[in-house]
Design a protein around this motif. Sequence first.
Motif, PDB file in Angstrom:
ATOM      1  N   LYS A  20       0.631  -1.535  -0.497  1.00 23.40           N
ATOM      2  CA  LYS A  20       0.176  -0.134  -0.162  1.00 23.40           C
ATOM      3  C   LYS A  20       0.895   1.412   0.057  1.00 23.40           C
ATOM      4  O   LYS A  20       0.868   1.966  -0.367  1.00 23.40           O
ATOM      5  N   VAL A  21       2.056   1.420   0.612  1.00 26.31           N
ATOM      6  CA  VAL A  21       2.763   2.107   0.748  1.00 26.31           C
ATOM      7  C   VAL A  21       3.479   2.752  -0.325  1.00 26.31           C
ATOM      8  O   VAL A  21       3.310   3.575  -1.383  1.00 26.31           O
ATOM      9  N   SER A  22       3.640   1.516  -1.273  1.00 25.31           N
ATOM     10  CA  SER A  22       4.962   1.634  -2.345  1.00 25.31           C
ATOM     11  C   SER A  22       4.066   1.929  -3.580  1.00 25.31           C
ATOM     12  O   SER A  22       3.720   3.219  -3.905  1.00 25.31           O
ATOM     13  N   LYS A  23       2.421   1.401  -3.460  1.00 24.90           N
ATOM     14  CA  LYS A  23       1.471   2.202  -4.545  1.00 24.90           C
ATOM     15  C   LYS A  23       0.975   3.369  -4.239  1.00 24.90           C
ATOM     16  O   LYS A  23       1.121   4.113  -5.489  1.00 24.90           O
ATOM     17  N   LEU A  24       0.830   3.994  -2.869  1.00 22.01           N
ATOM     18  CA  LEU A  24       0.589   5.657  -2.744  1.00 22.01           C
ATOM     19  C   LEU A  24       2.503   6.296  -2.955  1.00 22.01           C
ATOM     20  O   LEU A  24       1.644   7.246  -3.740  1.00 22.01           O
ATOM     21  N   ALA A  25       3.440   6.082  -2.900  1.00 13.45           N
ATOM     22  CA  ALA A  25       4.125   6.746  -4.009  1.00 13.45           C
ATOM     23  C   ALA A  25       4.678   6.645  -4.335  1.00 13.45           C
ATOM     24  O   ALA A  25       5.040   7.641  -5.085  1.00 13.45           O
ATOM     25  N   TYR A  26       3.905   5.680  -5.658  1.00 15.82           N
ATOM     26  CA  TYR A  26       4.247   5.861  -7.088  1.00 15.82           C
ATOM     27  C   TYR A  26       3.009   6.155  -7.470  1.00 15.82           C
ATOM     28  O   TYR A  26       3.509   7.061  -8.784  1.00 15.82           O
ATOM     29  N   LYS A  27       2.313   7.451  -7.480  1.00 17.44           N
ATOM     30  CA  LYS A  27       1.018   7.859  -7.346  1.00 17.44           C
ATOM     31  C   LYS A  27       1.933   8.895  -7.934  1.00 17.44           C
ATOM     32  O   LYS A  27       1.573   9.531  -9.376  1.00 17.44           O
ATOM     33  N   PRO A  28       2.417  10.026  -7.375  1.00 21.60           N
ATOM     34  CA  PRO A  28       3.066  11.473  -7.523  1.00 21.60           C
ATOM     35  C   PRO A  28       3.535  11.478  -8.402  1.00 21.60           C
ATOM     36  O   PRO A  28       3.911  11.878  -9.813  1.00 21.60           O
ATOM     37  N   VAL A  29       4.794  10.378  -8.526  1.00 20.67           N
ATOM     38  CA  VAL A  29       4.985   9.567  -9.759  1.00 20.67           C
ATOM     39  C   VAL A  29       5.009   8.971 -10.986  1.00 20.67           C
ATOM     40  O   VAL A  29       5.562  10.167 -11.656  1.00 20.67           O
ATOM     41  N   GLY A  30       4.421   8.387 -10.931  1.00 19.49           N
ATOM     42  CA  GLY A  30       3.528   7.861 -12.191  1.00 19.49           C
ATOM     43  C   GLY A  30       2.884   9.607 -12.554  1.00 19.49           C
ATOM     44  O   GLY A  30       2.826   9.387 -13.507  1.00 19.49           O
ATOM     45  N   LEU A  31       2.028  10.540 -11.443  1.00 25.10           N
ATOM     46  CA  LEU A  31       1.822  11.533 -12.812  1.00 25.10           C
ATOM     47  C   LEU A  31       2.243  12.516 -12.515  1.00 25.10           C
ATOM     48  O   LEU A  31       2.333  13.031 -14.372  1.00 25.10           O
ATOM     49  N   LEU A  32       3.712  12.951 -11.992  1.00 28.72           N
ATOM     50  CA  LEU A  32       4.760  13.673 -13.093  1.00 28.72           C
ATOM     51  C   LEU A  32       5.314  12.580 -14.394  1.00 28.72           C
ATOM     52  O   LEU A  32       5.190  13.279 -15.461  1.00 28.72           O
ATOM     53  N   LEU A  33       5.147  11.184 -14.250  1.00 30.62           N
ATOM     54  CA  LEU A  33       5.848  10.844 -15.217  1.00 30.62           C
ATOM     55  C   LEU A  33       4.597  10.637 -16.239  1.00 30.62           C
ATOM     56  O   LEU A  33       4.975  10.906 -17.836  1.00 30.62           O
ATOM     57  N   GLY A  34       3.502  10.845 -15.845  1.00 32.83           N
ATOM     58  CA  GLY A  34       2.551  10.862 -17.280  1.00 32.83           C
ATOM     59  C   GLY A  34       2.254  12.423 -18.388  1.00 32.83           C
ATOM     60  O   GLY A  34       1.803  12.588 -18.856  1.00 32.83           O
ATOM     61  N   ILE A  35       2.948  13.220 -17.209  1.00 30.85           N
ATOM     62  CA  ILE A  35       2.756  14.996 -17.625  1.00 30.85           C
ATOM     63  C   ILE A  35       3.891  15.045 -18.444  1.00 30.85           C
ATOM     64  O   ILE A  35       3.902  15.587 -20.080  1.00 30.85           O
ATOM     65  N   GLY A  36       4.885  14.564 -18.359  1.00 35.07           N
ATOM     66  CA  GLY A  36       6.222  14.446 -19.366  1.00 35.07           C
ATOM     67  C   GLY A  36       5.718  13.536 -20.539  1.00 35.07           C
ATOM     68  O   GLY A  36       6.870  13.754 -21.407  1.00 35.07           O
ATOM     69  N   ALA A  37       5.416  12.010 -20.689  1.00 35.28           N
ATOM     70  CA  ALA A  37       5.444  11.228 -21.516  1.00 35.28           C
ATOM     71  C   ALA A  37       3.867  12.096 -22.431  1.00 35.28           C
ATOM     72  O   ALA A  37       4.915  12.280 -23.531  1.00 35.28           O
ATOM     73  N   GLY A  38       3.712  13.189 -21.730  1.00 42.51           N
ATOM     74  CA  GLY A  38       2.881  13.609 -22.943  1.00 42.51           C
ATOM     75  C   GLY A  38       3.194  15.133 -23.184  1.00 42.51           C
ATOM     76  O   GLY A  38       3.309  15.094 -24.778  1.00 42.51           O
ATOM     77  N   THR A  39       4.240  14.943 -22.904  1.00 39.28           N
ATOM     78  CA  THR A  39       5.051  16.404 -23.967  1.00 39.28           C
ATOM     79  C   THR A  39       6.292  15.567 -24.680  1.00 39.28           C
ATOM     80  O   THR A  39       5.874  16.940 -25.418  1.00 39.28           O
TER      81      THR A  39
END
Length: 90
Positions: A4-23
Amino acid sequence: MSGKVSKLAYKPVGLLLGIGAGTVAGFVFKEVWKLAGNDDDAPNATDEDRGWTEILVAAALQGAIFSLVKAAVDRGGAVGVRKLTGQWPN
């Protein structure tokens, strides 16, 4: 680190990666369209001067590029999280 902690920790990383991927995907699409199309700008769906074929080809190409870049970035992010935490994010 618990799942659960790992999943929670990945959320902001995944969000930033998604923004970068879109760019990145947007840049790649523009460059590919310049090579494949007759114009520097891809057509909008409401562009009156462009035909159905050109608009649909541009949309399909853009979708394919965005999906490919997003999948590569998501996969790379998950591999990185596993290397750091020892657990695969879900």
